[in-house]
Structure formats: structure tokens, C-alpha cells
Design an enzyme around this catalytic site. Structure first.
Site, PDB file in Angstrom:
ATOM      1  N   HIS A  18       0.865  -1.197   0.000  1.00  0.00           N
ATOM      2  CA  HIS A  18       0.000   0.000   0.000  1.00  0.00           C
ATOM      3  C   HIS A  18       0.893   1.235   0.000  1.00  0.00           C
ATOM      4  O   HIS A  18       1.360   1.680   1.045  1.00  0.00           O
ATOM      5  CB  HIS A  18      -0.921  -0.020   1.227  1.00  0.00           C
ATOM      6  CG  HIS A  18      -1.944   1.081   1.240  1.00  0.00           C
ATOM      7  ND1 HIS A  18      -3.173   0.947   1.853  1.00  0.00           N
ATOM      8  CD2 HIS A  18      -1.933   2.334   0.725  1.00  0.00           C
ATOM      9  CE1 HIS A  18      -3.869   2.065   1.720  1.00  0.00           C
ATOM     10  NE2 HIS A  18      -3.123   2.943   1.049  1.00  0.00           N
ATOM     11  N   HIS A  20       1.314   4.951  -2.362  1.00  0.00           N
ATOM     12  CA  HIS A  20       0.964   5.844  -3.466  1.00  0.00           C
ATOM     13  C   HIS A  20       2.245   6.525  -3.935  1.00  0.00           C
ATOM     14  O   HIS A  20       2.876   7.232  -3.143  1.00  0.00           O
ATOM     15  CB  HIS A  20      -0.041   6.896  -3.009  1.00  0.00           C
ATOM     16  CG  HIS A  20      -1.300   6.315  -2.440  1.00  0.00           C
ATOM     17  ND1 HIS A  20      -2.453   6.158  -3.186  1.00  0.00           N
ATOM     18  CD2 HIS A  20      -1.579   5.815  -1.204  1.00  0.00           C
ATOM     19  CE1 HIS A  20      -3.388   5.608  -2.422  1.00  0.00           C
ATOM     20  NE2 HIS A  20      -2.889   5.391  -1.219  1.00  0.00           N
ATOM     21  N   HIS A 198      -9.648   1.364  -1.291  1.00  0.00           N
ATOM     22  CA  HIS A 198      -9.541   1.899   0.062  1.00  0.00           C
ATOM     23  C   HIS A 198     -10.947   1.802   0.662  1.00  0.00           C
ATOM     24  O   HIS A 198     -11.910   2.277   0.045  1.00  0.00           O
ATOM     25  CB  HIS A 198      -9.105   3.357   0.031  1.00  0.00           C
ATOM     26  CG  HIS A 198      -7.652   3.576  -0.278  1.00  0.00           C
ATOM     27  ND1 HIS A 198      -7.040   3.047  -1.369  1.00  0.00           N
ATOM     28  CD2 HIS A 198      -6.703   4.287   0.391  1.00  0.00           C
ATOM     29  CE1 HIS A 198      -5.760   3.412  -1.363  1.00  0.00           C
ATOM     30  NE2 HIS A 198      -5.527   4.170  -0.313  1.00  0.00           N
ATOM     31  N   GLU A 201     -11.272   3.358   5.975  1.00  0.00           N
ATOM     32  CA  GLU A 201     -10.238   4.243   6.536  1.00  0.00           C
ATOM     33  C   GLU A 201     -10.973   5.310   7.366  1.00  0.00           C
ATOM     34  O   GLU A 201     -10.838   5.365   8.575  1.00  0.00           O
ATOM     35  CB  GLU A 201      -9.409   4.876   5.408  1.00  0.00           C
ATOM     36  CG  GLU A 201      -8.304   5.817   5.902  1.00  0.00           C
ATOM     37  CD  GLU A 201      -7.549   6.512   4.756  1.00  0.00           C
ATOM     38  OE1 GLU A 201      -8.083   6.592   3.628  1.00  0.00           O
ATOM     39  OE2 GLU A 201      -6.421   6.998   5.008  1.00  0.00           O
ATOM     40  N   ASP A 279       1.819   3.927   2.906  1.00  0.00           N
ATOM     41  CA  ASP A 279       0.798   4.789   2.296  1.00  0.00           C
ATOM     42  C   ASP A 279       1.410   5.979   1.534  1.00  0.00           C
ATOM     43  O   ASP A 279       1.551   5.915   0.325  1.00  0.00           O
ATOM     44  CB  ASP A 279      -0.204   5.268   3.367  1.00  0.00           C
ATOM     45  CG  ASP A 279      -1.578   5.583   2.807  1.00  0.00           C
ATOM     46  OD1 ASP A 279      -1.799   5.402   1.602  1.00  0.00           O
ATOM     47  OD2 ASP A 279      -2.455   6.010   3.588  1.00  0.00           O
ATOM     48  N   ASP A 280       1.738   7.049   2.258  1.00  0.00           N
ATOM     49  CA  ASP A 280       2.315   8.262   1.647  1.00  0.00           C
ATOM     50  C   ASP A 280       3.505   8.712   2.497  1.00  0.00           C
ATOM     51  O   ASP A 280       3.413   9.684   3.254  1.00  0.00           O
ATOM     52  CB  ASP A 280       1.250   9.366   1.600  1.00  0.00           C
ATOM     53  CG  ASP A 280       0.019   8.936   0.810  1.00  0.00           C
ATOM     54  OD1 ASP A 280       0.081   8.948  -0.433  1.00  0.00           O
ATOM     55  OD2 ASP A 280      -0.981   8.553   1.446  1.00  0.00           O
TER      56      ASP A 280
HETATM   57  N1  HPA Z   1      -6.628   7.432   1.460  1.00  0.00           N
HETATM   58  C1  HPA Z   1      -7.292   7.817   0.380  1.00  0.00           C
HETATM   59  N2  HPA Z   1      -6.691   8.331  -0.674  1.00  0.00           N
HETATM   60  C2  HPA Z   1      -5.363   8.447  -0.664  1.00  0.00           C
HETATM   61  C3  HPA Z   1      -4.624   8.060   0.430  1.00  0.00           C
HETATM   62  C4  HPA Z   1      -5.295   7.508   1.544  1.00  0.00           C
HETATM   63  O1  HPA Z   1      -4.716   7.109   2.582  1.00  0.00           O
HETATM   64  N3  HPA Z   1      -3.336   8.325   0.130  1.00  0.00           N
HETATM   65  C5  HPA Z   1      -3.303   8.832  -1.104  1.00  0.00           C
HETATM   66  N4  HPA Z   1      -4.546   8.922  -1.594  1.00  0.00           N
HETATM   67 ZN    ZN Z   2      -3.690   4.839   0.560  1.00  0.00          ZN
END
Ligand code: HPA
Ligand code: ZN
Length: 340
Positions: A18, A20, A198, A201, A279-280
Site C-alpha cells: 500500500h 501511493h 480503500h 479508513e 501509504d504516503d
Molecule cells: N486514502 C485515500 N486516498 C489516498 C490516500 C489515503 O490514505 N493516500 C493517497 N490517496
Molecule cells: Zn492509501
């Protein structure tokens, strides 16, 4: 936590499921690309960019994340972004990645779909040669946009379909349930693509049910809020679906308020195939091993839990079984070096 467990974390082979790519854009590279492309950004320094990274929810983050992605213009930019990420995770003993990108963030700005894909896939091939990291690429639809726009993106992707493992669904979750994209996901499935979304969350357990029952997804991204519904947890366990959990992301976006109260251990205890991911990482304070180490410290994860998480990262991947078996065997070799 003992130093030995930190050493174990570093020594374990891992996969990241996971991530991006646009979320791995470090402020330094953002500045360099802004200059290279003659693009103005509303920050005077790298420090100022970092200071702006304080979020109270997902949308807060997305606003700044889409703005940052505006410096990515040329094929080389997408290559450099991807290469910088691979270099980071190679140092974390990461052996395989399944990464997301958001084509609509770029095509909306007039960047050609092919520019994005060619830059990324060239870097993924270079990363395999330089670091031995295998990879799959996942095209994400932005859920705040319409299903019609997602269909347009799937059409644009046609010449490059063999470069993608599947399609995903990201961006603003609440108000944009999976069912909004039922038809475009069905079309992607018909083309042989895997389906990811996703879910759970920020969105409620009902969105996770929809991702399962309406879309038929192959893996759940995040899935935290599934824990609110025990029938849903039973279903995910029965289906053997993997959850790509992102602890530092959850902390940064206030999905959890303290890493010590992160549900990762509960997920494992309930029999869910949970994994640790970043994630990011440029926005949330760390790459793969930082997520592993900080979560291990906060939750006091045990040797057995760490080994399970490492195994899950490969069994939850879409690598060929022979490759999964090879990685699992190496995990056992490392485990033997760090005997209980
Ligand atoms: N959630 C939804 N969209 C996203 C995320 C996330 O954690 N990171 C980058 N785009
Ligand atoms: Zn994500």
C-alpha cells in the site's frame, strides 16, 4: 522493545502493498522538479513544506497532496519519483512492491497518460535491475470524481493494460462509496485486472461490505473500521482477504489518536491477514521500516507477530506462488538467526 527485535525488523525480507507513488514525493524533490519545470509552489523552503504537513483528517492531507503532485510533468519526473522511492525501500530490505498511482491527478492537468506510465514503469524495471525489487503497478481511480471519468481513464489505459496488476479506488472516502464505481470495476475485472479499494479508513463498515459484495475486491486497503462489525471481520477472515494497514498514515490523519491504540494487534488476533505499509511516506513521517519499528515499539509486538506480518506481506501479494515460497523460506532463515 529490545534492540534484537529492531534488528529482526530490519533483517526481515518484506513486501510493501500500500504505497501511493505521488505520496513518496519528498519536499526536496518537489522543489527540484518545480525549478526544473518552471512551476511556482506556495512554499519558500523545504522546512516550510514540512511545517505544512499537519493534518486533522484525510481531506486536509489530500488537498496538499494533489497540490504537491502538480510539479510532476515529464516522463523523467515520474521516473525520478519512482526511483527515489525504490531506493528508500531497498534500504529497508523490501523485496517486492505493489504500488498505486493516480493518473487522473495528472491527466486533469494535461499530462498524457503515457508520460506517467512510461516514466513509472521504466523506473520499476530499473529498480528490479539495481535493487532486485520486483513490482506490480495499480491504477487508482479518484473516487471524488465521477464513474464516467473513471471509465474514461480505463479507456485511456487500454494500450498499457499489460503494465497493470489491477485498479484501485482512493481519495475522499466519505460520500463516495464503492458502489458508485460498480460498473467500471466490473469492466476492469472483465479485462483481467485485479480489484482493490480503500475502504474503512474514514468510511463506515458498510463501505467495506460494499467493496466485498458489490465490487468483489481482491484486497482491502486500510480496513480499520471493519473491526466495528464482527460479522464483517468473520467474512474477511473466511474469504482470506488481506488488509493493507498503514499505521503512521492512520496516526497522521487522526484515524487513530495514538499509535499505542492502533488496532493492528487486534486485527492479527482476530485472524485477519494484516500487513504494515507506509501509504504516503513523504507526508506521514516515514517509509516501510519506520512504520514497522514505530508500530513494534508502540504495540510491543512480539517476535511471532513480526514474523506473521512479514509472511503476510508476501502471502497477501500477487506474486507467483514460487516467488512467495522463496521469500517465505528466507523469512524462516532469518527467523532461525533470531531464535526465540
Ligand atoms: N486514502 C485515500 N486516498 C489516498 C490516500 C489515503 O490514505 N493516500 C493517497 N490517496
Ligand atoms: Zn492509501
Amino acid at each position: 522493545m529490545t534492540d534484537t527485535l529492531i534488528e529482526l525488523v530490519r533483517a526481515l525480507p518484506k513486501a510493501e502493498l500500500h504505497l501511493h507513488l505521488e505520496g513518496s514525493l519528498e519536499p526536496e524533490l518537489m522543489f527540484a522538479l518545480a525549478q526544473r519545470n518552471g512551476i511556482a509552489i506556495p512554499f519558500a523552503s523545504v522546512e516550510e513544506v514540512r511545517a505544512a504537513y499537519s493534518f486533522s483528517n484525510l481531506q486536509d492531507f489530500l488537498d496538499i497532496y494533489y497540490q504537491g503532485a502538480g510539479v510532476l510533468v515529464t516522463e523523467q519526473d515520474f521516473h525520478d519519483l519512482t526511483m527515489a522511492y525504490l531506493e528508500k525501500v531497498a534500504a529497508d530490505n523490501c523485496r517486492h512492491v505493489e504500488v498505486f498511482f493516480d493518473p487522473q491527478t495528472h491527466t486533469e492537468r494535461g499530462i498524457a497518460f503515457g508520460t506517467v506510465v512510461e516514466g513509472i514503469t521504466r523506473a520499476l524495471a530499473d529498480g528490479k535491475a539495481r535493487f532486485g525489487i520486483s513490482s506490480h503497478l495499480i491504477l487508482c481511480f479518484l473516487r471524488h470524481l465521477s464513474e464516467e471519468e473513471a471509465f474514461k481513464t480505463l479507456e485511456e489505459a487500454e494500450p498499457w493494460l499489460d503494465r497493470f496488476l489491477g485498479v484501485g479506488l482512493d481519495s475522499s472516502e466519505v460520500g463516495h462509496p464503492p458502489a458508485k464505481f460498480a460498473r467500471v470495476f466490473a469492466a476492469a475485472r472483465a479485462k483481467g485486472l485485479k480489484l482493490f479499494a480503500h475502504a474503512g479508513e474514514e468510511g463506515p463498515p458498510e463501505y467495506v461490505w460494499e467493496a466485498l459484495d458489490v465490487i468483489g475486491i481482491d484486497r482491502i486497503d486500510h480496513g480499520n473500521r471493519a473491526l466495528e462489525d464482527s460479522a464483517l471481520v468473520d467474512r474477511i477472515v473466511a474469504d482470506g482477504l488481506t488488509l493493507t494497514v498503514c499505521p503512521l498514515s492512520n496516526l497522521s490523519l487522526c484515524v487513530v489518536h495514538d499509535l499505542k491504540s492502533h488496532p493492528l494487534r487486534t486485527m492479527l488476533a482476530r485472524g485477519l491477514r494484516a500487513t504494515i505499509n507506509s501509504d504516503d511516506p513523504a507526508y506521514f513521517g516515514g517509509y516501510l521500516n519506520t512504520n514497522w519499528v514505530q508500530t513494534t515499539q508502540a504495540l510491543d509486538l512480539t517476535r511471532d507477530e513480526l514474523l506473521t506480518l512479514a509472511r503476510n506481506s508476501f502471502t497477501g501479494s500477487f506474486l507467483p506462488q514460487a516467488d512467495i515460497d522463496r521469500h517465505l523460506a528466507e523469512i524462516e532463515t532469518v527467523a532461525a538467526r533470531f531464535a526465540a
